[in-house]
Design a protein around this motif. Structure first.
Motif, PDB file in Angstrom:
ATOM      1  N   GLU A 171       5.439  -7.066  58.550  1.00 32.94           N
ATOM      2  CA  GLU A 171       5.576  -5.606  58.554  1.00 32.94           C
ATOM      3  C   GLU A 171       4.957  -4.996  59.809  1.00 32.94           C
ATOM      4  N   ALA A 172       3.831  -5.552  60.255  1.00 36.76           N
ATOM      5  CA  ALA A 172       3.205  -5.049  61.478  1.00 36.76           C
ATOM      6  C   ALA A 172       4.118  -5.269  62.677  1.00 36.76           C
ATOM      7  N   SER A 173       4.766  -6.424  62.733  1.00 35.84           N
ATOM      8  CA  SER A 173       5.686  -6.699  63.840  1.00 35.84           C
ATOM      9  C   SER A 173       6.857  -5.730  63.832  1.00 35.84           C
ATOM     10  N   ILE A 174       7.374  -5.414  62.656  1.00 39.54           N
ATOM     11  CA  ILE A 174       8.498  -4.480  62.542  1.00 39.54           C
ATOM     12  C   ILE A 174       8.067  -3.083  62.994  1.00 39.54           C
ATOM     13  N   ARG A 175       6.887  -2.647  62.543  1.00 43.31           N
ATOM     14  CA  ARG A 175       6.395  -1.328  62.941  1.00 43.31           C
ATOM     15  C   ARG A 175       6.172  -1.252  64.448  1.00 43.31           C
ATOM     16  N   ASP A 176       5.704  -2.362  65.033  1.00 45.17           N
ATOM     17  CA  ASP A 176       5.449  -2.341  66.470  1.00 45.17           C
ATOM     18  C   ASP A 176       6.762  -2.267  67.259  1.00 45.17           C
ATOM     19  N   ARG A 177       7.800  -2.963  66.781  1.00 43.86           N
ATOM     20  CA  ARG A 177       9.095  -2.868  67.460  1.00 43.86           C
ATOM     21  C   ARG A 177       9.617  -1.441  67.425  1.00 43.86           C
ATOM     22  N   LYS A 178       9.409  -0.763  66.314  1.00 44.59           N
ATOM     23  CA  LYS A 178       9.839   0.627  66.214  1.00 44.59           C
ATOM     24  C   LYS A 178       9.066   1.510  67.193  1.00 44.59           C
ATOM     25  N   LEU A 179       7.775   1.232  67.354  1.00 44.04           N
ATOM     26  CA  LEU A 179       6.973   1.990  68.309  1.00 44.04           C
ATOM     27  C   LEU A 179       7.502   1.824  69.724  1.00 44.04           C
ATOM     28  N   GLN A 180       7.827   0.578  70.101  1.00 48.75           N
ATOM     29  CA  GLN A 180       8.318   0.320  71.447  1.00 48.75           C
ATOM     30  C   GLN A 180       9.661   1.016  71.680  1.00 48.75           C
ATOM     31  N   CYS A 215      10.672   3.783  70.200  1.00 46.45           N
ATOM     32  CA  CYS A 215      10.400   5.216  70.305  1.00 46.45           C
ATOM     33  C   CYS A 215       9.891   5.570  71.696  1.00 46.45           C
ATOM     34  N   LYS A 216       9.028   4.718  72.256  1.00 47.11           N
ATOM     35  CA  LYS A 216       8.519   4.988  73.603  1.00 47.11           C
ATOM     36  C   LYS A 216       9.631   4.905  74.638  1.00 47.11           C
ATOM     37  N   ALA A 217      10.577   3.978  74.441  1.00 47.14           N
ATOM     38  CA  ALA A 217      11.700   3.866  75.365  1.00 47.14           C
ATOM     39  C   ALA A 217      12.580   5.106  75.297  1.00 47.14           C
ATOM     40  N   VAL A 218      12.815   5.616  74.092  1.00 44.91           N
ATOM     41  CA  VAL A 218      13.621   6.824  73.923  1.00 44.91           C
ATOM     42  C   VAL A 218      12.928   8.011  74.578  1.00 44.91           C
ATOM     43  N   GLU A 219      11.592   8.118  74.397  1.00 43.90           N
ATOM     44  CA  GLU A 219      10.850   9.206  75.022  1.00 43.90           C
ATOM     45  C   GLU A 219      10.932   9.101  76.540  1.00 43.90           C
ATOM     46  N   GLY A 220      10.881   7.847  77.044  1.00 46.11           N
ATOM     47  CA  GLY A 220      11.004   7.655  78.485  1.00 46.11           C
ATOM     48  C   GLY A 220      12.337   8.150  79.000  1.00 46.11           C
ATOM     49  N   ASP A 221      13.398   7.882  78.242  1.00 44.19           N
ATOM     50  CA  ASP A 221      14.730   8.368  78.627  1.00 44.19           C
ATOM     51  C   ASP A 221      14.763   9.887  78.666  1.00 44.19           C
ATOM     52  N   PRO A 238      16.918   1.474  74.727  1.00 46.73           N
ATOM     53  CA  PRO A 238      16.068   1.033  73.633  1.00 46.73           C
ATOM     54  C   PRO A 238      16.426  -0.348  73.124  1.00 46.73           C
ATOM     55  N   GLY A 239      17.689  -0.684  73.158  1.00 42.77           N
ATOM     56  CA  GLY A 239      18.081  -1.980  72.623  1.00 42.77           C
ATOM     57  C   GLY A 239      17.603  -3.137  73.473  1.00 42.77           C
ATOM     58  N   ASN A 240      17.170  -2.847  74.708  1.00 43.07           N
ATOM     59  CA  ASN A 240      16.715  -3.899  75.609  1.00 43.07           C
ATOM     60  C   ASN A 240      15.207  -3.877  75.823  1.00 43.07           C
ATOM     61  N   VAL A 241      14.484  -3.152  74.976  1.00 41.62           N
ATOM     62  CA  VAL A 241      13.035  -3.081  75.102  1.00 41.62           C
ATOM     63  C   VAL A 241      12.432  -4.452  74.824  1.00 41.62           C
ATOM     64  N   ALA A 242      11.478  -4.863  75.682  1.00 47.22           N
ATOM     65  CA  ALA A 242      10.803  -6.142  75.478  1.00 47.22           C
ATOM     66  C   ALA A 242      10.010  -6.093  74.174  1.00 47.22           C
ATOM     67  N   VAL A 243      10.181  -7.076  73.341  1.00 47.31           N
ATOM     68  CA  VAL A 243       9.508  -7.120  72.044  1.00 47.31           C
ATOM     69  C   VAL A 243       8.124  -7.713  72.224  1.00 47.31           C
TER      70      VAL A 243
END
Length: 312
Positions: A265-274, A276-282, A294-299
């Motif tokens: 669950e922590a890994s899933i939440r962290d992927r969502k965080l990354q 969200c940050k990519a979308v904000e960057g856009d 966002p689909g190419n964000v490094a996990v």
């Protein structure tokens, strides 16, 4: 049963450390008698190990206010040149492989003392080379909980990063928060900051480390310099856990008891965080990895170590 394990662990550590402290004292006396006419300095290259002395500060804002600080000593090892780097940590090559960097790797940690190790947080500073210059590119956090001895390792951006909480570090915190973590390039001064962002409690906890580098010429013996330092850290952890319990802060069981999939669950939440940050960057006109898509964000990859006996 865990209370019994804790009592036995404390008793065993006390007896072992007492014996080893006595041996260390005898060794130190003989060494000083032997070298009475000469100034003894740390037997390592001044460039391979830097020593720091400073303060760790904790503040909890909710559900009750509680804060404390304590003095601490750290060592910063150049893993490429230190003759005796601390065991149970990554090598320089391992750290470069994990972070995809090509420069020096420094490890900030509290060395073990008289048979006991206590390192809530160790950091690897991983540099990239740009011609003759080097710059801090990425860091690796190595977080270990007490008393279980579980560990999690992950890469983060030293300037500032937000990481989904991947480890049960306190029986007075649940697993819902995110860690906001940052650190500066280590030099004459050292600083690390971690705050917890919780969906219900907000920014309710912050911990900082601020330290100054001291000259290795002033230290005649690293073993004596760090004598009982891990024990002091553990003492503060247990003492303030008791104070939080006394203040009726809710006690939370280890998530493995009621949610064995907490790591996933922590890994899933962290992927969502990354993402969200990519979308904000856009939206701000800045591009993330692979053109900010966002689909190419490094996990981010978490690497866990299970609890030690008898806690597993």
């Amino acid at each position: 049963m865990e209370a019994l394990y804790l009592l036995l662990s404390i008793t065993s550590t006390f007896l072992t450390s007492s014996l080893l402290s006595l041996l260390l004292l005898i060794r130190t006396i003989f060494k000083r008698l032997r070298d009475v006419s000469t100034a003894s300095a740390v037997k390592t290259s001044p460039h391979s190990v830097c020593l720091y002395e400073g303060t760790v500060w904790h503040e909890r804002r909710r559900p009750v206010r509680h804060s404390f600080q304590y003095s601490v000593r750290y060592a910063l090892f150049d893993l490429d040149h230190a003759p005796h780097p601390p065991p149970d940590h990554l090598s320089a090559d391992d750290a470069r492989r994990v972070t995809c960097t090509d420069g020096p790797v420094l490890l900030l940690t509290i060395p073990s003392s008289v048979g006991y190790e206590q390192n809530p947080l160790s950091l690897y500073y991983c540099y990239d080379l740009d011609g003759t210059e080097q710059h801090l590119s990425k860091c690796i956090a190595e977080v270990t909980n007490t008393p279980w001895g579980e560990r999690v390792r992950f890469v983060f951006n030293p300037n500032s990063d937000l990481v989904a909480k991947p480890l049960h570090v306190s029986p007075f915190m649940d697993m819902l928060g995110n860690w906001s973590i940052s650190t500066a390039v280590p030099g004459d001064n050292l600083s690390v900051s971690i705050s917890v962002q919780h969906p219900e409690l907000g920014d309710y906890f912050v911990a900082t480390l601020k330290a100054k580098r001291i000259s290795s010429v002033l230290v005649s013996d690293l073993d004596m310099f760090f004598w009982l330092m891990p024990h002091k850290v553990a003492l503060w952890i247990y003492l303030h856990a008791l104070k939080l319990w006394w203040k009726n802060v809710p006690f939370i069981q280890h998530p493995r008891c009621n949610n064995p999939s907490y790591r996933e669950e922590a890994s899933i939440r962290d992927r969502k965080l990354q993402c969200c940050k990519a979308v904000e960057g856009d939206s701000n006109g800045s591009l993330g990895p692979e053109e900010g898509h966002p689909g190419n964000v490094a996990v981010r990859s978490f690497k866990w170590r299970d609890a030690k006996w008898p806690w597993y």
